[in-house]
Design an enzyme around this catalytic site. Structure first.
Site, short mmCIF file in Angstrom:
data_model
loop_
_atom_site.label_atom_id
_atom_site.label_comp_id
_atom_site.label_asym_id
_atom_site.label_seq_id
_atom_site.Cartn_x
_atom_site.Cartn_y
_atom_site.Cartn_z
CB SER A 118 89.53 58.73 141.43
OG SER A 118 90.43 59.66 142.00
CG HIS A 139 87.48 54.62 140.06
ND1 HIS A 139 86.79 55.64 139.46
CD2 HIS A 139 87.67 55.00 141.36
CE1 HIS A 139 86.55 56.59 140.34
NE2 HIS A 139 87.08 56.22 141.50
CD GLU A 151 85.18 55.31 135.78
OE1 GLU A 151 84.77 56.07 134.90
OE2 GLU A 151 85.69 55.74 136.85
CG ASN A 189 86.28 61.26 139.78
OD1 ASN A 189 85.47 61.71 140.58
ND2 ASN A 189 87.04 60.23 140.07
#
Length: 296
Positions: A118, A139, A151, A189
């Site tokens: 992540s 991800h 992702e 993130n």
């Protein structure tokens, strides 16, 4: 592409294995501990039963999904002949680098090596392999069988053909792929963790209590859950790890983890996984009750 290996039988690993197996891939789920693999299979069966009860899948799909799953405790045997390997181990850079060094020896030439990290640099992970062009980020979001986003992160050397293949695979899984480049935290993130961190800072500074902060974001911003509850579900240790990657990568004070988050992780209050975070989680169903410590 038919053979997929998934490394790590935790929450993300069993979810990734589930969606590949449900979509007709032969899946080798790999973990060093057999009890972890047994628990993962139990979780997958429970989730399949939930899908069946909601008429999302048929009994035939459930059975074919189970039949497509095979477990291994030996990495070399598990990844042999795999055309795609998805690493979903703990979010620890040293561990992931060690795994990819091993994959460089054990996988077939031309295999795509993906990581579900992540936040850790894809370029850094790829650099320990002989074929960095075959390494990419994939991800998934938690819970994997439900969440649509994948992702896809290109490392510095990732080949365009690899990106195209992973994008097409994501579509076959019924996911929505978004292609991004390799910067700390990627997109998801880099945006999410500062918001969670700011919510923790607001709690730490006494601006409002847990329930108030989460209610403002749920009802005022139409978020499905508040940032503090979301942090509990992600894992406070994972949130802290990602924030440290962001802080180290960008060197900006705005990414510095809140002292309250650091203290909670140090104390072992990690959220759902430990039974206590910003909320307490009690009983087999993990019923949500607000911790007295953070009530107003």
């Amino acid at each position: 592409m038919q053979k997929v290996a998934v490394i790590g039988a935790g929450t993300m690993g069993n979810g990734i294995a589930h969606v590949f197996a449900q979509n007709g891939f032969t899946v080798h789920l790999i973990d060093v501990a057999q009890p972890a693999l047994d628990k993962a299979l139990d979780t997958i069966v429970r989730n399949l039963n939930r899908q069946l009860a909601k008429e999302i899948i048929t009994e035939a799909v459930k059975q074919s999904t189970i039949n497509n799953l095979h477990t291994f405790t030996d990495l070399a045997a598990g990844v042999k002949d795999a055309e795609l390997v998805v690493e979903a181990a703990t979010e620890n850079a040293d561990l992931k680098l060690r795994i990819f060094r091993d994959l460089d020896q054990f996988t077939a030439p031309g295999a795509i090596l993906a990581t579900n990290t992540s936040s850790i640099s894809i370029t850094k992970i790829a650099a320990v392999t002989s074929w960095p062009g075959k390494v990419i980020g994939m991800h998934f979001m938690n819970p994997v069988p439900v969440m649509k986003l994948v992702e896809i992160i290109n490392g510095y050397a990732t080949e365009s053909e690899v990106t195209d293949t992973v994008r097409e695979l994501s579509l076959k899984l019924g996911k929505v792929p978004c292609i991004v480049n390799d910067y700390p935290g990627f997109v998801a993130n880099r945006i999410l963790m500062p918001m969670i961190n700011e919510a923790i800072c607001a709690l730490h500074e006494g601006v409002a209590g847990v329930e108030s902060i989460d209610t403002v974001m749920r009802l005022g911003m139409a978020h499905p859950m508040g940032p503090l509850q979301l942090a509990d579900f992600i894992g406070l240790d994972v949130c802290l790890s990602i924030l440290r990657v962001l802080h180290d990568g960008f060197g900006q004070p705005k990414y510095a983890p809140c002292p309250l988050l650091v203290n909670m992780v140090t104390a072992g209050h990690l959220g759902v996984k430990s039974g206590k975070g910003f909320y307490k989680y009690e009983g087999a169903g993990k019923d949500l009750t607000v911790s007295d410590r953070f009530r107003q």
